[in-house]
Design an enzyme around this catalytic site. Structure first.
Site, PDB file in Angstrom:
ATOM      1  N   HIS A  37      36.836  21.982  -9.047  1.00  0.00           N
ATOM      2  CA  HIS A  37      37.185  21.801 -10.460  1.00  0.00           C
ATOM      3  C   HIS A  37      35.915  21.622 -11.300  1.00  0.00           C
ATOM      4  O   HIS A  37      35.797  22.163 -12.397  1.00  0.00           O
ATOM      5  CB  HIS A  37      38.049  20.549 -10.650  1.00  0.00           C
ATOM      6  CG  HIS A  37      39.378  20.584  -9.958  1.00  0.00           C
ATOM      7  ND1 HIS A  37      39.683  19.786  -8.877  1.00  0.00           N
ATOM      8  CD2 HIS A  37      40.498  21.316 -10.209  1.00  0.00           C
ATOM      9  CE1 HIS A  37      40.926  20.007  -8.496  1.00  0.00           C
ATOM     10  NE2 HIS A  37      41.449  20.941  -9.279  1.00  0.00           N
ATOM     11  N   GLN A  61      56.099  24.012 -11.659  1.00  0.00           N
ATOM     12  CA  GLN A  61      55.504  24.995 -10.752  1.00  0.00           C
ATOM     13  C   GLN A  61      55.599  24.589  -9.286  1.00  0.00           C
ATOM     14  O   GLN A  61      55.082  25.279  -8.407  1.00  0.00           O
ATOM     15  CB  GLN A  61      54.069  25.306 -11.149  1.00  0.00           C
ATOM     16  CG  GLN A  61      53.056  24.224 -10.884  1.00  0.00           C
ATOM     17  CD  GLN A  61      51.721  24.580 -11.518  1.00  0.00           C
ATOM     18  OE1 GLN A  61      51.588  24.676 -12.729  1.00  0.00           O
ATOM     19  NE2 GLN A  61      50.718  24.814 -10.676  1.00  0.00           N
ATOM     20  N   GLY A 147      40.027  29.244 -11.279  1.00  0.00           N
ATOM     21  CA  GLY A 147      39.368  29.494  -9.995  1.00  0.00           C
ATOM     22  C   GLY A 147      39.904  30.726  -9.284  1.00  0.00           C
ATOM     23  O   GLY A 147      41.103  31.006  -9.323  1.00  0.00           O
ATOM     24  N   GLU A 148      39.007  31.441  -8.618  1.00  0.00           N
ATOM     25  CA  GLU A 148      39.430  32.601  -7.814  1.00  0.00           C
ATOM     26  C   GLU A 148      40.123  32.172  -6.524  1.00  0.00           C
ATOM     27  O   GLU A 148      40.661  33.003  -5.816  1.00  0.00           O
ATOM     28  CB  GLU A 148      38.219  33.494  -7.501  1.00  0.00           C
ATOM     29  CG  GLU A 148      37.712  34.201  -8.741  1.00  0.00           C
ATOM     30  CD  GLU A 148      36.535  35.113  -8.488  1.00  0.00           C
ATOM     31  OE1 GLU A 148      35.976  35.086  -7.363  1.00  0.00           O
ATOM     32  OE2 GLU A 148      36.158  35.848  -9.424  1.00  0.00           O
TER      33      GLU A 148
HETATM   34  P1  AMP Z   1      44.583  22.772  -9.587  1.00  0.00           P
HETATM   35  O1  AMP Z   1      44.196  21.391 -10.024  1.00  0.00           O
HETATM   36  O2  AMP Z   1      44.730  22.925  -8.120  1.00  0.00           O
HETATM   37  O3  AMP Z   1      45.732  23.336 -10.387  1.00  0.00           O
HETATM   38  O4  AMP Z   1      43.346  23.692  -9.951  1.00  0.00           O
HETATM   39  C1  AMP Z   1      42.851  23.762 -11.257  1.00  0.00           C
HETATM   40  C2  AMP Z   1      41.883  24.907 -11.352  1.00  0.00           C
HETATM   41  O5  AMP Z   1      40.809  24.703 -10.439  1.00  0.00           O
HETATM   42  C3  AMP Z   1      42.521  26.255 -10.989  1.00  0.00           C
HETATM   43  O6  AMP Z   1      42.017  27.248 -11.848  1.00  0.00           O
HETATM   44  C4  AMP Z   1      42.043  26.442  -9.561  1.00  0.00           C
HETATM   45  O7  AMP Z   1      41.989  27.817  -9.179  1.00  0.00           O
HETATM   46  C5  AMP Z   1      40.653  25.858  -9.640  1.00  0.00           C
HETATM   47  N1  AMP Z   1      40.161  25.497  -8.306  1.00  0.00           N
HETATM   48  C6  AMP Z   1      40.796  24.698  -7.402  1.00  0.00           C
HETATM   49  N2  AMP Z   1      40.061  24.650  -6.265  1.00  0.00           N
HETATM   50  C7  AMP Z   1      38.971  25.430  -6.456  1.00  0.00           C
HETATM   51  C8  AMP Z   1      37.850  25.795  -5.652  1.00  0.00           C
HETATM   52  N3  AMP Z   1      37.711  25.362  -4.406  1.00  0.00           N
HETATM   53  N4  AMP Z   1      36.919  26.623  -6.177  1.00  0.00           N
HETATM   54  C9  AMP Z   1      37.060  27.095  -7.450  1.00  0.00           C
HETATM   55  N5  AMP Z   1      38.096  26.793  -8.252  1.00  0.00           N
HETATM   56  C10 AMP Z   1      39.040  25.975  -7.766  1.00  0.00           C
END
Ligand code: AMP
Length: 281
Positions: A37, A61, A147-148
C-alpha cells in the site's frame, strides 16, 4: 495529516486543492496497511501535490461473510504509517456514509468479469466498482493508483472509468513482495507461521512456470503449477490461468501477439492468496 469521515468534507478539501492548482492523487485501501500500500502512496506523492488515502472495508465486495468478519483491522497503526509517508488526508467513512445516497450507475465489465475472480467470487467486482465509483465521485482526484497484484480489478477499474468518462487517470503500480517473493497482502497476517513460510512457494512456482512458458504446451505448464501447489500440505490451487494482459482471456496456446500472464489463486488453510506474473518478455 487530516482524518475525514464525511464525503462532503473530502469533496470540499479537493475543491480547495483544485482552486489552488494542486494535483490530487488518490489511493483506495481496505486498511491493514503494508509496504505494498505504501508504495502506492509513494507513487502518488511523486506525481501530485496532495495525496488522499481512503480506508474502507467494503462489505459489498466480500462474497464470503467469514472473509469479511476476519479481515484484519489495524486503524491506529495504519494512520501512523500513512503519516510517516507524508499522506495529507485519510478518508475513513463508515458504511452508512458510503452507501446512504442512491447511485444507480450501471456497470458493464464486458468479458473482464467472466473469468478468474469474476467466476470464483461472484458479485465481487460489482461491489468493488460501486465503492470505487463512489470514492471517485467524492474524492475527485486527478489520478488514482491501484496495485497490479489485483490485476483483474485494475483492468475493470480502467474499463469503467473510461466507459463512464470519469475524469480520473488510472495508474497501475507493480507488485511489492516480501524478501522470499510472497506478494504482500493484508491477508498474509492471517497465515499460521508454517503456512507463511510455505507460502513462498507460490511465487517460486510462478517463476518456474515463466521458465517453462513458450517452451512447453500451455496445458503442461498449468498441470505443473497444479501439481506443485497441491503437493504442499494445506495448500489447494483455486485456479491458475494463462491469459492475455489486456482482455484477460485464458488461452490454450502461446501463439498470440498480446502479452501473456499467469494468474494464480491459492487457498492456504483458510486464507485466499492471489498473485500473478508476466510471462511474455
Ligand atoms: P486492499 O487494501 O487489499 O484493497 O488494496 C488496496 C490497494 O493496494 C489495491 O490497489 C491493491 O492492488 C494494492 N496492493 C495490495 N497489495 C499490494 C502489493 N503487494 N503490491 C502492490 N499493490 C498492492
Amino acid at each position: 495529516m487530516i482524518v475525514l469521515k464525511q464525503k462532503q468534507e473530502v469533496s470540499n478539501y479537493t475543491a480547495t486543492c483544485k482552486l489552488n492548482n494542486k494535483k490530487v492523487g488518490f489511493v483506495a485501501t481496505m486498511g491493514a496497511l503494508h509496504q505494498g500500500h505504501l508504495s502506492l502512496i509513494q507513487f502518488a506523492k511523486k506525481d501530485n501535490d496532495v495525496v488522499i488515502c481512503s480506508i474502507f472495508i467494503n462489505p459489498l465486495q466480500f462474497n464470503d461473510k467469514s472473509d469479511f468478519d476476519k479481515y484484519p483491522k489495524t486503524l491506529s497503526a495504519d494512520l501512523t504509517l500513512l503519516e510517516s509517508q507524508g499522506c495529507d488526508v485519510v478518508f475513513v467513512p463508515d458504511v452508512e456514509e458510503m452507501y446512504a445516497s442512491e447511485d444507480a450507475t450501471q456497470f458493464d465489465f464486458g468479458k473482464l468479469d467472466k473469468v478468474m475472480e469474476g467466476v470464483f467470487r461472484p458479485g465481487h467486482f460489482l461491489g468493488m466498482a460501486k465503492v470505487v465509483k463512489r470514492l471517485f465521485d467524492c474524492v475527485q482526484p486527478h489520478t488514482a493508483y491501484f496495485g497490479e497484484k489485483d490485476f483483474q480489478q485494475l483492468a475493470i477499474i480502467r474499463k469503467f472509468t473510461a466507459d463512464l468518462h470519469l475524469p480520473v487517470r488510472i495508474i497501475g503500480v507493480p507488485i511489492m513482495r516480501e524478501m522470499d517473493g510472497l506478494a504482500m497482502s493484508s491477508r498474509n497476517t492471517l497465515l499460521l507461521a508454517n503456512e507463511r513460510v510455505a507460502a513462498a512457494a507460490i511465487y517460486k512456482t510462478l517463476q518456474e512456470a515463466k521458465q517453462m512458458a513458450f517452451k512447453y504446451p500451455v496445458d503442461a505448464v498449468k498441470q505443473f503449477v497444479l501439481s506443485t501447489i497441491n503437493h504442499i500440505p494445506g495448500f489447494a490451487l483455486e485456479y491458475f490461468e494463462i491469459a492475455d494482459a489486456e482482455e484477460l482471456q485464458p488461452t490454450n496456446n502461446w501463439n498470440t501477439v498480446k502479452p501473456l500472464m499467469g494468474f494464480i489463486v491459492v487457498r492456504v488453510g483458510t486464507v485466499r492468496l492471489i498473485d500473478n506474473i508476466r510471462l511474455s518478455n
